[in-house]
Design an enzyme around this catalytic site. Structure first.
Site, short mmCIF file in Angstrom:
data_model
loop_
_atom_site.label_atom_id
_atom_site.label_comp_id
_atom_site.label_asym_id
_atom_site.label_seq_id
_atom_site.Cartn_x
_atom_site.Cartn_y
_atom_site.Cartn_z
N HIS A 3 -52.37 27.04 19.13
CA HIS A 3 -53.33 27.09 20.24
C HIS A 3 -54.13 25.81 20.31
O HIS A 3 -54.35 25.14 19.31
CB HIS A 3 -54.27 28.29 20.09
CG HIS A 3 -55.00 28.33 18.79
ND1 HIS A 3 -54.42 28.82 17.64
CD2 HIS A 3 -56.25 27.94 18.45
CE1 HIS A 3 -55.29 28.74 16.65
NE2 HIS A 3 -56.41 28.18 17.10
N HIS B 196 -57.86 24.28 21.57
CA HIS B 196 -59.23 24.61 21.95
C HIS B 196 -59.69 23.62 23.01
O HIS B 196 -59.47 22.41 22.87
CB HIS B 196 -60.18 24.43 20.76
CG HIS B 196 -59.95 25.35 19.61
ND1 HIS B 196 -60.77 26.41 19.35
CD2 HIS B 196 -59.00 25.37 18.64
CE1 HIS B 196 -60.35 27.04 18.26
NE2 HIS B 196 -59.29 26.43 17.80
P1 5GP Z 1 -58.49 28.38 14.77
O1 5GP Z 1 -59.56 28.21 13.73
O2 5GP Z 1 -57.31 29.17 14.24
O3 5GP Z 1 -58.08 27.06 15.38
O4 5GP Z 1 -59.18 29.16 15.94
C1 5GP Z 1 -58.96 30.48 16.25
C2 5GP Z 1 -59.94 30.83 17.34
O5 5GP Z 1 -59.59 32.07 17.87
C3 5GP Z 1 -61.40 30.94 16.86
O6 5GP Z 1 -62.20 30.03 17.59
C4 5GP Z 1 -61.76 32.38 17.14
O7 5GP Z 1 -63.08 32.55 17.59
C5 5GP Z 1 -60.74 32.78 18.19
N1 5GP Z 1 -60.41 34.21 18.15
C6 5GP Z 1 -60.07 34.93 17.06
N2 5GP Z 1 -59.80 36.20 17.39
C7 5GP Z 1 -59.97 36.28 18.73
C8 5GP Z 1 -59.83 37.36 19.67
O8 5GP Z 1 -59.49 38.49 19.34
N3 5GP Z 1 -60.10 37.08 20.96
C9 5GP Z 1 -60.46 35.84 21.38
N4 5GP Z 1 -60.70 35.67 22.68
N5 5GP Z 1 -60.60 34.79 20.52
C10 5GP Z 1 -60.35 35.02 19.21
#
Ligand code: 5GP
Ligand code: ZN
Length: 155
Positions: free
Chosen positions: A119, A121
């Site tokens: 993903h 951001h």
């Molecule tokens: P990572 O640290 O893996 O790059 O980011 C994962 C992101 O996914 C985090 O910013 C977290 O807040 C978001 N996230 C985790 N679970 C959910 C969810 O169930 N729904 C949404 N909309 N975002 C999520």
């Protein structure tokens, strides 16, 4: 020799992949098994608001197919992801009148990856944020939906 001896077994790899996809939070969002505030969707990608945003309007853009991170994303999928990221970035900039935005991809735990579905951001920035990105923003009830409507109007 018993008949079952010749029966090919399902490889553990295939079984594991099915299980990973069944349990992946972002795959569940794609399948509408858990709710999300969606911004944009096409055949290959989905964009929605991050539930624990760094800043107001923090969005995530994901491929609809499950791949762990940048190392294993098919080139074609990476291209489609980038196209959607640009589309959402421009819409966010206009909808929320941003001063700037960060585009970030965390790959592996050392880089802060928590969800193992690739993903990107998109993190809105205002001048008063300065260089700091460690903050968290808390939405009031209905605010996420309101922001999403504004962004969708710019798409
Ligand atoms: P990572 O640290 O893996 O790059 O980011 C994962 C992101 O996914 C985090 O910013 C977290 O807040 C978001 N996230 C985790 N679970 C959910 C969810 O169930 N729904 C949404 N909309 N975002 C999520
Ligand atoms: Zn997934």
């Amino acid at each position: 020799m018993p008949l079952w001896y010749h029966t090919p077994m399902t490889t553990p790899q295939i079984h594991d992949e099915d299980e990973i996809i069944a349990n992946c939070i972002f795959c569940k969002i794609i399948r509408n098994e858990i709710p999300s505030v969606k911004l944009y969707e096409d055949d290959e990608t989905l964009a929605f608001l991050d539930i624990q945003p760094n800043t107001r309007g923090h969005a995530l853009v994901i491929p609809k197919s499950h791949h762990e991170n940048i190392y294993v994303l098919p080139l074609e999928t990476t291209a489609r992801l980038a196209m959607s990221v640009q589309k959402i970035a421009v819409a966010l900039k206009n909808a929320l009148e941003l001063d700037g935005l960060n585009i970030v991809m965390n790959n592996e735990s050392a880089a802060g990856q928590i969800i193992w579905h690739a993903h990107m951001h998109i993190i809105p920035r205002m001048n008063e944020d300065a260089g700091y990105l460690g903050q968290k923003y808390t939405y009031v009830a209905g605010e996420m939906e309101e922001i999403a409507e504004k962004i969708k109007l710019e798409l």
